[in-house]
Design an enzyme around this catalytic site. Structure first.
Site, PDB file in Angstrom:
ATOM      1  NE  ARG A 169      -3.935  -2.299   1.132  1.00 45.05           N
ATOM      2  CZ  ARG A 169      -5.006  -2.708   1.754  1.00 45.05           C
ATOM      3  NH1 ARG A 169      -5.418  -2.071   2.812  1.00 45.05           N
ATOM      4  NH2 ARG A 169      -5.693  -3.727   1.295  1.00 45.05           N
TER       5      ARG A 169
ATOM      6  CG  ASP B  19     -15.176   4.934   5.344  1.00 44.51           C
ATOM      7  OD1 ASP B  19     -15.717   3.813   5.426  1.00 44.51           O
ATOM      8  OD2 ASP B  19     -13.932   5.070   5.244  1.00 44.51           O
TER       9      ASP B  19
HETATM   10  C1  LIG Z   1     -14.497  -3.432   5.399  1.00 40.34           C
HETATM   11  S1  LIG Z   1     -15.240  -1.834   5.302  1.00 40.34           S
HETATM   12  C2  LIG Z   1     -16.835  -2.179   5.965  1.00 40.34           C
HETATM   13  C3  LIG Z   1     -17.941  -1.520   5.184  1.00 40.34           C
HETATM   14  C4  LIG Z   1     -19.347  -1.824   5.666  1.00 40.34           C
HETATM   15  N1  LIG Z   1     -19.572  -1.373   7.012  1.00 40.34           N
HETATM   16  C5  LIG Z   1     -19.651  -3.305   5.574  1.00 40.34           C
HETATM   17  O1  LIG Z   1     -19.702  -3.995   6.587  1.00 40.34           O
HETATM   18  O2  LIG Z   1     -19.800  -3.804   4.447  1.00 40.34           O
HETATM   19  C6  LIG Z   1     -14.425  -0.973   6.645  1.00 40.34           C
HETATM   20  C7  LIG Z   1     -14.508   0.543   6.507  1.00 40.34           C
HETATM   21  O3  LIG Z   1     -14.094   1.129   7.736  1.00 40.34           O
HETATM   22  C8  LIG Z   1     -13.395   2.316   7.443  1.00 40.34           C
HETATM   23  N2  LIG Z   1     -12.532   2.688   8.605  1.00 40.34           N
HETATM   24  C9  LIG Z   1     -11.407   2.089   9.043  1.00 40.34           C
HETATM   25  N3  LIG Z   1     -10.907   2.750  10.104  1.00 40.34           N
HETATM   26  C10 LIG Z   1     -11.748   3.793  10.357  1.00 40.34           C
HETATM   27  C11 LIG Z   1     -11.759   4.843  11.318  1.00 40.34           C
HETATM   28  N4  LIG Z   1     -10.793   4.975  12.248  1.00 40.34           N
HETATM   29  N5  LIG Z   1     -12.769   5.732  11.274  1.00 40.34           N
HETATM   30  C12 LIG Z   1     -13.734   5.610  10.326  1.00 40.34           C
HETATM   31  N6  LIG Z   1     -13.776   4.657   9.381  1.00 40.34           N
HETATM   32  C13 LIG Z   1     -12.796   3.748   9.401  1.00 40.34           C
HETATM   33  C14 LIG Z   1     -12.601   1.972   6.197  1.00 40.34           C
HETATM   34  O4  LIG Z   1     -12.217   3.124   5.463  1.00 40.34           O
HETATM   35  C15 LIG Z   1     -13.578   1.087   5.430  1.00 40.34           C
HETATM   36  O5  LIG Z   1     -14.302   1.794   4.447  1.00 40.34           O
END
Ligand SMILES: C[S@@+](CC[C@H](N)C(=O)[O-])C[C@H]1O[C@@H](n2cnc3c(N)ncnc32)[C@H](O)[C@@H]1O
Length: 285
Positions: free
Chosen positions: A42, A156
């Site tokens: 990444r 997000d």
């Molecule tokens: C795997 S996705 C899950 C999406 C959706 N909630 C689902 O279950 O399908 C995880 C998301 O969490 C976000 N994320 C990770 N760390 C975060 C943080 N500290 N604050 C807000 N969002 C975060 C990532 O950018 C990503 O889009």
């Protein structure tokens, strides 16, 4: 030899620790040793994009507060955004059959029309749009005469995923899991670059507001929310961070409100004060 190969040889353990501490301190995301090659891959993306030649130089650049813009790009490539419509279908079933009947009948009794939901870690929008389709369909079937004041806040940390979410355009493949009746009602078929794609309707867009929010930061809203979805986000955090975030998030939950986590996530061992309802579903007493 490609740039990624050159760079992969150079990420020392010491530098890996520095990057992982930075990610942990700022976003709460815990990168253990096994994530080193993932981090390298990444980071290589950002080296290519910025033209910076080494991880060390990139780290210096990143930690300079005047380069906050790059910090957002960095978090964009670090976070994993896998999602799809109606992921973990049981949650939507529960929403339709249990949570919504309960919430709407209480609201009607109290003469209150305001319903707020929060999709925390909404990625490219499939989750909040699925919730919106489920709720609007429920309203139409069950409380047709009522004019609800219904909104979903979808947040997000990644601006890249939010851009996709706001556009609300998905390939045919991505909308496969949307039940046909909902696909007809809530999507418009359009052609984009010669490809048939699906755009979410204005009706859906109107009820979902997307905002960038790092769950570790202060929350700029008051709530309360009747429902919070925070699914497949906490897997990136270690236990103390999970506990802290759950307590903070659920303080924005209305009494009787529901909290949904991903099926691979468990709140076991965390001090949260919620009532267990069924796997991955909790309720505020
Ligand atoms: C795997 S996705 C899950 C999406 C959706 N909630 C689902 O279950 O399908 C995880 C998301 O969490 C976000 N994320 C990770 N760390 C975060 C943080 N500290 N604050 C807000 N969002 C975060 C990532 O950018 C990503 O889009």
């Amino acid at each position: 030899m490609g740039i990624s190969r050159l760079n992969s040889a150079q990420l020392s353990d010491e530098l890996f620790q520095k990057f992982s501490k930075l990610v942990y301190d700022t976003a709460g995301i815990y990168l253990h040793e096994g994530k080193k090659s993932l981090l390298q891959a990444r980071l290589n993306k950002r080296l290519r994009a910025t033209g910076i030649k080494s991880y060390e130089e990139y780290y210096k650049y990143l930690t300079n507060p005047s380069n906050f813009g790059e910090f957002i790009h960095f978090l964009d490539v670090i976070s994993t955004n896998l999602t799809y419509f109606f992921r973990e279908y049981q949650h939507f079933d529960f929403l339709e059959k249990v949570a919504l009947p309960e919430i709407t009948s209480k609201k009607l009794k109290d003469g209150d029309r305001r319903i707020r939901m929060w999709s925390a870690g909404c990625s490219t929008g499939e989750e909040p749009y699925s919730i919106a389709m489920c709720v609007l369909t429920f309203f139409e079937k069950n409380t047709q005469k009522v004019k609800w004041d219904f909104k979903i806040l979808a947040t997000d940390i990644s601006t890249r995923v939010l851009q996709t979410a706001i556009k609300g355009i998905y390939s045919e493949d991505r909308v496969k899991k949307v039940p046909p009746a909902m696909k007809n009602r809530f999507f418009i078929k359009i052609v984009q670059n010669g490809e048939k794609v699906y755009q979410v309707s204005e009706e859906l867009k109107k009820v979902v507001t997307f905002r960038r929010l790092n769950l570790k930061d202060r929350y700029p809203f008051k709530g309360p929310f009747e429902v919070i979805f925070c699914r497949n986000v906490m897997i990136y955090f270690d236990k103390p961070t999970q506990g802290e975030l759950i307590r903070r998030m659920t303080s924005y939950l209305a009494p009787g409100g529901y909290f949904f986590v991903g099926h691979s996530e468990s709140l076991a061992g965390l001090n949260h004060g919620l009532k267990y309802v069924m796997p991955a579903i909790y309720q505020k007493p």
